[in-house]
Write an enzyme that holds these catalytic residues in place. Sequence first.
Site, PDB file in Angstrom:
ATOM      1  N   GLU A 230     -24.945 -32.161 -15.737  1.00 34.97           N
ATOM      2  CA  GLU A 230     -23.752 -31.318 -15.798  1.00 34.97           C
ATOM      3  C   GLU A 230     -22.608 -32.161 -15.258  1.00 34.97           C
ATOM      4  OE1 GLU A 230     -20.740 -29.644 -14.607  1.00 34.97           O
ATOM      5  OE2 GLU A 230     -21.885 -28.387 -13.221  1.00 34.97           O
ATOM      6  N   CYS A 264     -16.110 -27.421 -11.653  1.00 33.33           N
ATOM      7  CA  CYS A 264     -16.322 -28.042 -12.964  1.00 33.33           C
ATOM      8  C   CYS A 264     -15.937 -27.086 -14.082  1.00 33.33           C
ATOM      9  CB  CYS A 264     -17.782 -28.461 -13.116  1.00 33.33           C
ATOM     10  SG  CYS A 264     -18.316 -29.715 -11.931  1.00 33.33           S
TER      11      CYS A 264
END
Length: 460
Positions: A230, A264
């Site tokens: 990720e 994020c």
Amino acid sequence: MSNTRQTINPYTEETLKEYTLLSQQEAENAIENANNCFANWKLVPVEERAKLALALADEFEKNQEDIIELMIDEMGKVKAQGKQEIELCIGICKYTAKIAQEQLANEERDYEPGRAIVSYQPIGVILGIQPWNFPLYQVIRYSISNLVAGNTTVMKHASNVFGMAHKIQEMYENAGFPQYAYQSLIIDGETASKLISHENIVGVTFTGSDEIGKSVAQEAAKYSKKTVLELGSNDAYLVLDDADIPLAIEACVKGRIINNGETCVSAKRFVVTKKNYDEFREGFKKAMEAINFGDPRADDTDLGPMARKDLREKLHDQVSESISAGAKIVCGCEIPEGKGYFYPASILEHVAPNMPAYDDELFGPVASLIMAQDDDDAMRIANDSRYGLGGGIFSKDEDKAVELALTHFNTGMINVNGYGLAHPNLPFGGVKSSGYGREHGGFGIKEFVNIKAVMITDTK
């Protein structure tokens, strides 16, 4: 390089604690212990492993105040958001426990000479390399699913949240997980990279920058080891011609400043059609200027300090480089005087390709405002990115927005007419340079298992 690391309070700039790093040999010994633990842990019935996930959720409840204090002290998280992070982790543990038996159950499949079984078997020790911005959640989201699946895990946390790393291992052990099933390794990035090649590491999960993530994947690939990555993003939030502008402004402000802008999957590029640009700009500017930054423990604080001084410097360098390339300041974009690694809620406009504010991830409370000619142009701009983690669409025509989300928006997660973080029952992950693999929603529990086919020929 020194074998010690200090944690520093980003609000007071005072040193909290000094930690001694494990040696390479000590880290490898931890992996051996995890592998020895795996030999017995994989044989524990799934329902028993699931019960321990519920016990871990109870530990989070019991330790809530201590966890929040660590979040505030080590990385500057606003107090109310620390509580939300703990609630999310409790939800993840409970959801994992709920779905584990069904997800991991053997399946009967057709097999003409007899019968066949598809089984989901644990594979061994998983190495986790996790960041500081959600210091509890980032660790729990990968570790609890892997442990319930029957794997064991060793985890390298970010050095500025080593206190949380210690606390997480303590809570796992207090919840009743066997010794060495979960271990927080106090190591640096170089040592973690070397551990990838260890014969007893069977998979690696990494959250962080796309540059480092790709190097982790490359190293793991040398040894045919699976990875889940990720790798951040510069998520685009589209304000289309028929958008509810007040709703869009409210959600976009939240999506940009949540977790001090250090998230994020958060709103970063705001792509607004020409029809709505001026109205959105003025409302967005007013709302961002009203954001209070200060003591993360205070009830009226919206925005705490950035987690480290170097992170603030990097963000400001990206802002300055974008301005030099033609971006214009709408508000903020200056480092305030005084103690604490603060950066104000900021907006840049006239943002275009070949600027950090357009191409890269601004990991702090800076919004990139981009005008699109129409809805089609907005969608084009949104996809004009090497990233593909999340995104958002604002439109009063919900069916149209959903159609765009399903068939045109090339990301892993999309919000329609709102903003939200991770959810235990929904998959989390991205595409393109935002990585691959999924966590949550029953998907993460099968990322590191051996999907085994057993074919039994009928001899009668």
